[in-house]
Every structure is written in structure tokens, then in C-alpha cells.
Design an enzyme around this catalytic site. Structure first.
Site, PDB file in Angstrom:
ATOM      1  N   ASP A  13      35.945  -0.461  17.332  1.00 27.21           N
ATOM      2  CA  ASP A  13      36.276  -0.604  18.754  1.00 27.21           C
ATOM      3  C   ASP A  13      35.886  -1.973  19.314  1.00 27.21           C
ATOM      4  OD1 ASP A  13      36.976   2.152  18.669  1.00 27.21           O
ATOM      5  OD2 ASP A  13      34.866   2.651  18.972  1.00 27.21           O
ATOM      6  N   LYS A  16      39.943  -5.314  18.224  1.00 25.41           N
ATOM      7  CA  LYS A  16      40.850  -5.887  17.220  1.00 25.41           C
ATOM      8  C   LYS A  16      42.293  -5.835  17.703  1.00 25.41           C
ATOM      9  CE  LYS A  16      39.276  -2.965  14.127  1.00 25.41           C
ATOM     10  NZ  LYS A  16      38.025  -2.452  14.700  1.00 25.41           N
ATOM     11  N   GLY A  40      42.491   3.534  16.805  1.00 21.98           N
ATOM     12  CA  GLY A  40      43.453   3.623  17.909  1.00 21.98           C
ATOM     13  C   GLY A  40      43.279   2.468  18.856  1.00 21.98           C
ATOM     14  N   HIS A  41      44.383   1.941  19.318  1.00 18.68           N
ATOM     15  CA  HIS A  41      44.274   0.968  20.400  1.00 18.68           C
ATOM     16  C   HIS A  41      45.422   1.137  21.379  1.00 18.68           C
ATOM     17  CE1 HIS A  41      45.682  -1.254  16.762  1.00 18.68           C
ATOM     18  NE2 HIS A  41      46.742  -1.288  17.525  1.00 18.68           N
ATOM     19  N   GLN A 226      38.454   0.433  12.112  1.00 17.98           N
ATOM     20  CA  GLN A 226      37.014   0.726  12.223  1.00 17.98           C
ATOM     21  C   GLN A 226      36.216  -0.583  12.116  1.00 17.98           C
ATOM     22  OE1 GLN A 226      38.757   2.955   9.698  1.00 17.98           O
ATOM     23  NE2 GLN A 226      39.366   3.943  11.565  1.00 17.98           N
TER      24      GLN A 226
END
Ligand code: IMP
Length: 432
Positions: A13, A16, A40-41, A226
Site C-alpha cells: 500500500d 505503487k 488493489g489500487h 504487496q
């Protein structure tokens, strides 16, 4: 200088998504090399939010081809949803824009049941997984029982493999976890149908595409998921994910050699966050931690969980620089610290009365350390319009300079807000 790895230097988190999104406009290929939809982004496309878990954010740039490599664990159901969401927004019209390795490992419904049931059984001792079936899917890969992406297109093979898997998984589900079992025919039909939807995206050997692109000096970006401290081998085991998250994993996940990587960019926040359980030496269980959490909107994009927050841990960051071979860092969310009268960083640990300056490899030791903190004066000036490092308030500059000196690499990028524009580009990406 065409082969660049973007790797998380903390517990994930780190931001990226923003970095890869901006870099993708300059890259010809963006390659995801490990992990699954535990990542997730959130991306904002034409004012609308899209959350991507598997598809690289390069998908927003028409000239950039995205690849999901064989090192990834893939939930076909999630992938289909993501593809649909992108198509609904007028994106991903050409299937050549996204290619998925035939060798990727599938996450099946029994992996999710096992992941979640194990966590329930562990109770307070749980890892705090995302419950997406990541660990059990990688277990099947390692024990040579995995169903691969290519199996979705061969009805007979799919059925045989499913039958074999269900014999074992249903036994575990019924007799150990005491949950309802899964039915072969239903699963077979559902996943064969998924295969028909996903067929246009398959590619036999993306490693060949990547190696060819690199040999032609095309710009290739390897997107990690990650972060370093969640690495299966080099993270805070057992409070880690089930894949290798470090930069070297770009080579094993895609099938290229280490000499093909020219640059490793480590993404770090100006502070530290962690989701899930496990040691976190600089964690702030106080109002400063709450403030950072609120101001930084520190909620997971995948599970919506509140992230634990703390000061920047330079011992951990120095470790990440070493194990990844990081050549420069992107320092994210510096703006979140604006307004704090005092900012601290960990420069050493106290382990049972002994001062240590290297990151312990045992999670038990890490649980016992107390951080030795260095204090910095804060700043109040809004950073969102700052575009040059020299325009930063002198206190912020001193903070950045100290970090660079301590970890031994420069910050090529400093992020001062969520928008693309709110970024200080100290150095261009694809140049030395
Ligand atoms: P898993 O990857 O779902 O098995 O979860 C293992 C650990 O990694 C848990 O502590 C999760 O919270 C953490 N984790 C997995 N993916 C991410 C991520 O993308 N960001 C941050 N933490 C993650």
C-alpha cells in the site's frame, strides 16, 4: 535503460498504483509478476473510480500493453469483473491490450473457503489475510496440483484436474472446516464458461514477449504487488503473503534473467502503514497515528480495513533497499505529514537492551524491539503545488535529505498529493 521494477519497500500500500500509472504513459509494456487480487489500487478514469486488483494500471494508456505473468495467482471471476468494468468505461477494446499467461495459477472457490476457514480457526492468532485464497492457491502450485489458466480452455483436462482437487479439498472442507462441499459439475461448467470469456486474452509465453521487447530496447515496467516486508522468504514470516514480493521475483515470475533489470524503484510512504497482524515497531497507537490514518485515508483498497499507522522505519527501509537492490526510491504521501509539529523516524532498535541497526529476520525479535527515534521539526506549508525539491519547506527538505543519506539511495520521485500533477520529478524515469 529499459527494464524497470517498481517494488513496494514496506508492508504494501505504498502508492505503487500512482507511480505505475504515471510511468505507464512512457512504457511499452507493463508486467505484473506476482500476487493476486489481494492487491488493489483505485484509479480515477474520467472522474469515475475503478478499483483494479489484477490488471496493471497501464491499461489506461492505449499504447501500453499489459501482461499478467505466470507468477500471478488469478481469480477468473474477479478478472472478468475487472475487464467488464473497464469495457463499460470504454477501455480495453482490443484484447491485445491485455495478455494473460497460460501458466498463471488459478484461484478456485475452494482456495477462498480454505483461506477464510483457516483464519476463523486461528482466531486471535490469525495472519489477517485478505481472504482471497492467495495462500492456498500458491500451496497448490508448490505441490504441483494447481489448475492453470491454460486448463480453462480444455474441458477434459479441466474436469480431470477439478475432480482430483475436489477429492482432497471437499474432504478438508467437510470434515475439518465443517462447511458445505463443492460440486464438480457446477464448478466445471462455470469455469469452462469463464474460459470462453477470457480466451481472447491468453498468451502462451509472455516471457518471450518481454525478452524480445527488452532486446529491442523497449521500455518495460515490472509492477510488484504487496511489499518487501510481506515477502514469503524475506518478510516478517509468518505474517506475510504467500508469494515472493521482492524485485528478484520479477525475473522468476516472468521468466527473464536478472541482467535484464536495469533499475529498481522502491516505493515508500513518508511514514509506515500495515494491514493485517504482525510486528510493526514504529506503530503509533495514539492520536498522531489516528491523525495520519485519517489524513492519509489509510483504508485498504481490497478489504476496506483500517491500516495501522506509524513513523517511517529507516531500519526496515534500509533492509528493503538491500534485499531488492533498490536504485532509487519514490517517497509518497509527504503531504500527509504537513502540519505535524514533530516528525520522527526510527534509526535503530533496542532489542532486549541491545542497540541494533539491522532489520531482524525473526518476527519474534521484531515483536520485541523498541524503535530508537530521531526527531525532526515539522512544516505547515501546503505542498500540493510544489513541483521542485528546492521549493519544499526547509524542514521537509531536511527530512528527505536525511532519509536519502540513511538508506543510501536518492528519492527520484516525491509525491505531494494523490493527483498525477502533485508530484516532484527529481529525475526522469527511463534515464540514468
Ligand atoms: P494474503 O496475501 O491475503 O494471504 O494476506 C497475507 C498478509 O498480507 C496479510 O497481512 C494481508 O493484510 C497482507 N496483504 C496482502 N496483500 C496486501 C496488499 O496488497 N497490501 C497490503 N497488505 C497486503
Amino acid at each position: 535503460m529499459p527494464g524497470i521494477v517498481v517494488v513496494g519497500a514496506q508492508w504494501g500500500d505504498e502508492g505503487k498504483g500512482k507511480v505505475v500509472d504515471v510511468f505507464s504513459s512512457q512504457a511499452e509494456l507493463v508486467v505484473r509478476y506476482q500476487g493476486g487480487n489481494n492487491a488493489g489500487h483505485t484509479l480515477v478514469v474520467n472522474g469515475q473510480k475503478t478499483v483494479l486488483h489484477l490488471i496493471p494500471s497501464g491499461i489506461l494508456h492505449k499504447k501500453c500493453q499489459c501482461i499478467i505473468s505466470g507468477g500471478v495467482v488469478l481469480d477468473p471471476e474477479v478478472l472478468i469483473e475487472e475487464i467488464k468494468a473497464l469495457k463499460d468505461k470504454g477501455l480495453l477494446k482490443d484484447p491485445n491490450h491485455l495478455k494473460i499467461s497460460d501458466s498463471a495459477t488459478l484461484i478456485m472457490p475452494y482456495h477462498k473457503i480454505i483461506d477464510q476457514s483457516r483464519e476463523e480457526k486461528l482466531g486471535r492468532e490469525k495472519i489477517g489475510t485478505t481472504g482471497r485464497g492467495i495462500g492456498p492457491a500458491y500451496e497448490d502450485r508448490a505441490s504441483r496440483k494447481a489448475i492453470l489458466f491454460r486448463d480453462l480452455f480444455d474441458s477434459e483436462t479441466l474436469k480431470q484436474k477439478l475432480q482430483l482437487a475436489l477429492e482432497e479439498k471437499n474432504f478438508l472442507i467437510e470434515h475439518y472446516f465443517r462447511k458445505p462441499t463443492l460440486k464438480l459439475d457446477e464448478l466445471h461448467q462455470k469455469y469452462f464458461d469463464f474460459g470462453q470469456i477470457l480466451k481472447p486474452f491468453r498468451i502462451e509465453d509472455p516471457g518471450l514477449v518481454v525478452a524480445t521487447a527488452l532486446s529491442k530496447k523497449k521500455k518495460v515496467l515490472f509492477e510488484g504487488a504487496q511489499g518487501t516486508l510481506l515477502d514469503l522468504n524475506h518478510g516478517t514470516y509468518p505474517y506475510v503473503t504467500s508469494s515472493s514480493t521482492v524485485a528478484g521475483s520479477a525475473c522468476t515470475g516472468v521468466g527473464i534473467g536478472p541482467s535484464q533489470i536495469n533499475k529498481v524503484i522502491g516505493i515508500t510512504k513518508a511514514y509506515t502503514t500495515r494491514v493485517g497482524t504482525g510486528p510493526f515497531p514504529t506503530e503509533l497507537n495514539n492520536e498522531v497515528g489516528d491523525l495520519i490514518q485519517k489524513k492519509g485515508a489509510e483504508f485498504g483498497a481490497t478489504t476496506g480495513r483500517r491500516r495501522r499507522c506509524g513513523w517511517l522505519d529507516l531500519i526496515a527501509l534500509k533492509y528493503a533497499v538491500r534485499v531488492n537492490g533498490i536504485t532509487s526510491v519514490a517517497l509518497m504521501k509527504l503531504d500527509v505529514l504537513t502540519g505535524l509539529p514533530e516528525i520522527k523516524v526510527a534509526t535503530a532498535y533496542d532489542l532486549d537492551g541491545r542497540k541494533i541497526t539491522e532489520f531482524p529476520t525473526s518476527a519474534d525479535d521484531l515483536e520485541r524491539v523498541k524503535p530508537i527515534l530521531k526527531s525532526f521539526k515539522g512544516w505547515t506549508k501546503d505542498l500540493s503545488t510544489v513541483r521542485k525539491k528546492s521549493q519544499l519547506p526547509k524542514e521537509a527538505r531536511a527530512y528527505v535529505d536525511f532519509i536519502e543519506k540513511f538508506v543510501g539511495v536518492k528519492a527520484d520521485i516525491i509525491s505531494t498529493g494523490p493527483d498525477r500533477e502533485e508530484t516532484i520529478w527529481v529525475k526522469p524515469l527511463f534515464k540514468h
